[in-house]
Design a protein around this motif. Structure first.
Motif, short mmCIF file in Angstrom:
data_model
loop_
_atom_site.label_atom_id
_atom_site.label_comp_id
_atom_site.label_asym_id
_atom_site.label_seq_id
_atom_site.Cartn_x
_atom_site.Cartn_y
_atom_site.Cartn_z
N ARG A 1 -12.77 -13.49 9.81
CA ARG A 1 -12.15 -12.18 9.58
C ARG A 1 -13.26 -11.18 9.33
O ARG A 1 -14.08 -11.33 8.45
CB ARG A 1 -11.22 -12.23 8.37
N THR A 2 -13.28 -10.19 10.15
CA THR A 2 -14.25 -9.11 10.01
C THR A 2 -13.56 -7.87 9.50
O THR A 2 -12.33 -7.75 9.61
CB THR A 2 -14.89 -8.80 11.37
N PRO A 3 -14.29 -6.97 8.87
CA PRO A 3 -13.67 -5.75 8.35
C PRO A 3 -12.87 -5.00 9.40
O PRO A 3 -11.89 -4.34 9.09
CB PRO A 3 -14.85 -4.93 7.84
N GLY A 4 -13.24 -5.15 10.65
CA GLY A 4 -12.51 -4.39 11.66
C GLY A 4 -11.13 -4.92 11.91
O GLY A 4 -10.28 -4.22 12.48
N ASN A 5 -10.81 -6.18 11.45
CA ASN A 5 -9.48 -6.73 11.65
C ASN A 5 -8.54 -6.49 10.47
O ASN A 5 -7.35 -6.84 10.54
CB ASN A 5 -9.59 -8.25 11.90
N LEU A 6 -9.01 -5.98 9.32
CA LEU A 6 -8.16 -5.74 8.13
C LEU A 6 -7.28 -4.50 8.34
O LEU A 6 -7.70 -3.52 8.95
CB LEU A 6 -9.03 -5.55 6.88
N HIS A 7 -6.05 -4.62 7.74
CA HIS A 7 -5.12 -3.49 7.84
C HIS A 7 -5.57 -2.37 6.90
O HIS A 7 -5.93 -2.62 5.76
CB HIS A 7 -3.71 -3.94 7.46
N GLU A 8 -5.56 -1.21 7.37
CA GLU A 8 -5.96 -0.05 6.55
C GLU A 8 -4.72 0.58 5.91
O GLU A 8 -3.77 0.93 6.59
CB GLU A 8 -6.69 0.98 7.42
N TYR A 9 -4.76 0.70 4.56
CA TYR A 9 -3.69 1.33 3.80
C TYR A 9 -4.12 2.74 3.40
O TYR A 9 -5.29 2.99 3.09
CB TYR A 9 -3.37 0.55 2.51
N SER A 10 -3.16 3.59 3.34
CA SER A 10 -3.42 4.86 2.65
C SER A 10 -3.30 4.62 1.15
O SER A 10 -2.79 3.59 0.70
CB SER A 10 -2.42 5.94 3.09
N VAL A 11 -3.78 5.57 0.38
CA VAL A 11 -3.70 5.41 -1.09
C VAL A 11 -2.26 5.27 -1.54
O VAL A 11 -1.91 4.42 -2.37
CB VAL A 11 -4.40 6.60 -1.79
N SER A 12 -1.41 6.11 -0.99
CA SER A 12 0.01 6.06 -1.39
C SER A 12 0.65 4.75 -0.95
O SER A 12 1.47 4.18 -1.68
CB SER A 12 0.76 7.24 -0.78
N GLU A 13 0.30 4.25 0.24
CA GLU A 13 0.88 2.98 0.70
C GLU A 13 0.46 1.83 -0.20
O GLU A 13 1.29 0.99 -0.58
CB GLU A 13 0.43 2.70 2.14
N LEU A 14 -0.80 1.80 -0.57
CA LEU A 14 -1.27 0.73 -1.44
C LEU A 14 -0.64 0.83 -2.83
O LEU A 14 -0.23 -0.18 -3.41
CB LEU A 14 -2.80 0.79 -1.55
N SER A 15 -0.53 2.06 -3.35
CA SER A 15 0.10 2.23 -4.67
C SER A 15 1.55 1.79 -4.62
O SER A 15 2.07 1.14 -5.53
CB SER A 15 0.01 3.69 -5.12
N GLY A 16 2.26 2.15 -3.55
CA GLY A 16 3.64 1.73 -3.41
C GLY A 16 3.78 0.23 -3.31
O GLY A 16 4.71 -0.37 -3.87
N ALA A 17 2.85 -0.41 -2.55
CA ALA A 17 2.92 -1.86 -2.40
C ALA A 17 2.70 -2.54 -3.74
O ALA A 17 3.38 -3.50 -4.11
CB ALA A 17 1.87 -2.34 -1.38
N VAL A 18 1.73 -2.05 -4.51
CA VAL A 18 1.48 -2.62 -5.85
C VAL A 18 2.71 -2.42 -6.73
O VAL A 18 3.11 -3.32 -7.48
CB VAL A 18 0.22 -1.99 -6.46
N LYS A 19 3.31 -1.26 -6.65
CA LYS A 19 4.49 -0.95 -7.48
C LYS A 19 5.62 -1.92 -7.16
O LYS A 19 6.25 -2.47 -8.07
CB LYS A 19 4.92 0.50 -7.23
N ARG A 20 5.88 -2.14 -5.87
CA ARG A 20 6.96 -3.04 -5.49
C ARG A 20 6.65 -4.47 -5.91
O ARG A 20 7.53 -5.21 -6.36
CB ARG A 20 7.17 -2.97 -3.97
N THR A 21 5.40 -4.86 -5.77
CA THR A 21 5.03 -6.22 -6.15
C THR A 21 5.26 -6.45 -7.64
O THR A 21 5.85 -7.47 -8.06
CB THR A 21 3.57 -6.47 -5.79
N ILE A 22 4.82 -5.51 -8.47
CA ILE A 22 4.99 -5.66 -9.93
C ILE A 22 6.46 -5.61 -10.31
O ILE A 22 6.94 -6.42 -11.13
CB ILE A 22 4.18 -4.57 -10.66
N GLU A 23 7.22 -4.71 -9.73
CA GLU A 23 8.64 -4.58 -10.09
C GLU A 23 9.42 -5.81 -9.63
O GLU A 23 10.37 -6.23 -10.32
CB GLU A 23 9.21 -3.31 -9.47
N ASP A 24 9.06 -6.39 -8.47
CA ASP A 24 9.75 -7.59 -8.02
C ASP A 24 9.41 -8.79 -8.91
O ASP A 24 10.28 -9.62 -9.21
CB ASP A 24 9.37 -7.90 -6.56
N ALA A 25 8.17 -8.86 -9.32
CA ALA A 25 7.75 -10.01 -10.12
C ALA A 25 8.20 -9.90 -11.57
O ALA A 25 8.46 -10.92 -12.22
CB ALA A 25 6.22 -10.15 -10.05
#
Length: 485
Positions: free
Chosen positions: A4-28
């Protein structure tokens, strides 16, 4: 080497990453219970509450929305051990996680009891529990104020007990007795009763009852708040606390003037039993009547005993009555004989009276009256002559000392404009008006010039001569009065 090279990683926006973290914590952590000690605890103007839960190693920020905060049965304070129920979430604006709290309760009874003991110790140190500051309850109050819930069984029990014992006028101040904000309502009711005027439209109670039925420690916790305890301690009206059952104890019980184990007992403390009062009153009336009757009987027996020792009145007064009758008969016959003697003497005297004798008597009396009248007339004439002589002498003396004679000899009186005499030249101001009184009349004058110091030297003739010579040499002299018609 990783495939896996950096060029294959998915790029998140700040808001997308914050939202993903929020959903993960609220689900858990969708529903969690967290036990910890309250740290920072503040209430925003919006009604939301922000607080920190901590232990010896970590701190979690928490927030309680105003709807849930308004339903709290306790007032969260720093240092209180609590159990918070809610869900974990994040606050993307500050990249931090927080606990959104739905409910908050003390971590067992021990935590509340520790807080209770701490407040009790604090208020006791201020002297609010001192027995000497407690006020006595009135024996029979005219008006009773009750602070309680208007819909509970407590007010019905109090009113029923008052009707049984001694009906009184009752004023109920309806208020919350449980839940968030109840402590402020209870304190406001106590202060409101004390603020009433004795002569106002709503009468001021003579005694207050703060009452609530039984419940858990959390249910009764509003009566352990300082605002309620301090309002009860500051009440000028005697206050009875009746919170919970006999085994329940709250801070208001320690600061009140009288603690009742139940609301019904509070009504019994407030008024006496009317039937017992009437019975006691009748008993005292019977005892008083019996005492008075016994006193009268004792005095009656003593009077009868004294009367027997005095003897019969007719035996004592019989001899005196006989002497009085005998004296009355002698007086009647003596008066009759005296009248007969006087009538006989009058008849003899009237036989010796003749017209000549009467005329001679009248003539003698008239001569004496004429002589006396002549003496009175002579004495009156001499007094009048003497008074006239004295009056004439006084008139001559008055004429001799009268200033009119001085005016007739050529002198004059000088007066100012106000009619006051002017005796010296310096007493008249330059340009002032006045008048001169001669023997035959008065002329108006006005003063001119200055005062001459030589005018007071020598005789009036020398003064007049000097003034005439000076006037011939240098014109008119100083302050010469000018006459006006």
């Amino acid at each position: 080497m990783s495939d896996r090279t950096p060029g294959n990683l998915h790029e998140y926006s700040v808001s997308e990453l914050s939202g993903a973290v929020k959903r993960t914590i609220e689900d858990a952590f969708g529903l969690v219970r967290v036990k910890g000690e309250l740290g920072r605890c503040t209430r925003a103007a919006s009604g939301h509450m922000y607080l920190d839960l901590k232990d010896d190693k970590s701190v979690i920020s928490g927030v309680m929305w105003k709807g849930n905060a308004a339903r709290l049965s306790i007032n969260p304070e720093q240092g209180m051990e609590v159990v918070a129920t809610g869900r974990m979430s994040t606050f993307p604006g500050q990249s931090r996680y927080q606990l959104i709290i739905d409910s908050l309760e003390p971590a067992g009874v021990g935590a509340l009891m520790a807080l209770f003991e701490e407040r009790k110790k604090k208020l006791g140190a201020e002297g609010l529990f001192a027995p000497e500051r407690k006020k006595p309850l009135p024996f029979l109050p005219e008006v009773i104020g009750v602070v309680t819930s208007p819909s509970g069984a407590v007010i019905r029990d109090i009113l029923h007990r008052l009707r049984e014992r001694f009906p009184r006028h009752v004023i109920v101040w309806p208020t919350l007795v449980q839940g968030r904000g109840a402590e402020e309502k209870i304190a406001e009711a106590i202060r409101g009763f004390n603020a009433l005027s004795p002569d106002g439209d709503v009468p001021r109670p003579d005694v207050l009852i703060v009452a609530r039925g039984g419940g858990s420690l959390e249910d009764l916790w509003c009566f352990n708040e300082e605002v309620v305890a301090r309002a009860a301690a500051a009440s000028e009206i005697p206050l009875i606390s009746a919170v919970g059952h006999e085994t329940d104890t709250t801070l208001i019980d320690f600061v009140s003037d009288k603690r009742a184990p139940t609301p019904t007992a509070a009504a019994e403390f407030a008024v006496p039993v009317r039937s017992e009062l009437l019975s006691e009153l009748l008993n005292k009336e019977r005892r008083f009547t019996g005492a008075v009757e016994r006193l009268f009987e004792t005095r009656r027996s003593a009077l009868l005993s004294a009367a027997r020792g005095l003897g019969r009145p007719e035996d004592i007064l019989g001899a005196a009555t006989q002497r009085l009758d005998r004296a009355s008969d002698g007086l009647r016959s003596g008066l009759r004989g005296r009248l007969d003697t006087a009538l006989t003497s009058l008849a003899r005297t009237s036989g010796r009276l003749t017209p000549n004798l009467l005329a001679h008597g009248f003539a003698t009396r008239e001569n004496k009256i004429a002589t006396l009248w002549s003496r009175v007339a002579d004495r009156t004439d001499r007094i009048i002559v003497d008074r006239r002589s004295r009056l004439a002498a006084s008139a001559r003396v008055l004429a001799a000392v009268s200033y009119q004679n001085v005016l007739d000899r050529g002198f004059a009186l000088v007066r100012g404009a106000d009619g006051a005499l002017i005796r010296r030249a310096g007493d008249a101001a330059s340009g002032a008006g006045g008048e001169i009184q001669f023997a035959d009349g008065v002329r108006a004058i006005r003063f001119d010039g200055d005062v001459s110091r030589d005018s007071a030297e020598g005789s009036p003739q020398k003064t007049a001569k000097k003034s005439e010579n000076k006037s011939q040499k240098s014109g008119p002299g100083p302050r010469q009065p000018r006459l006006f018609d």
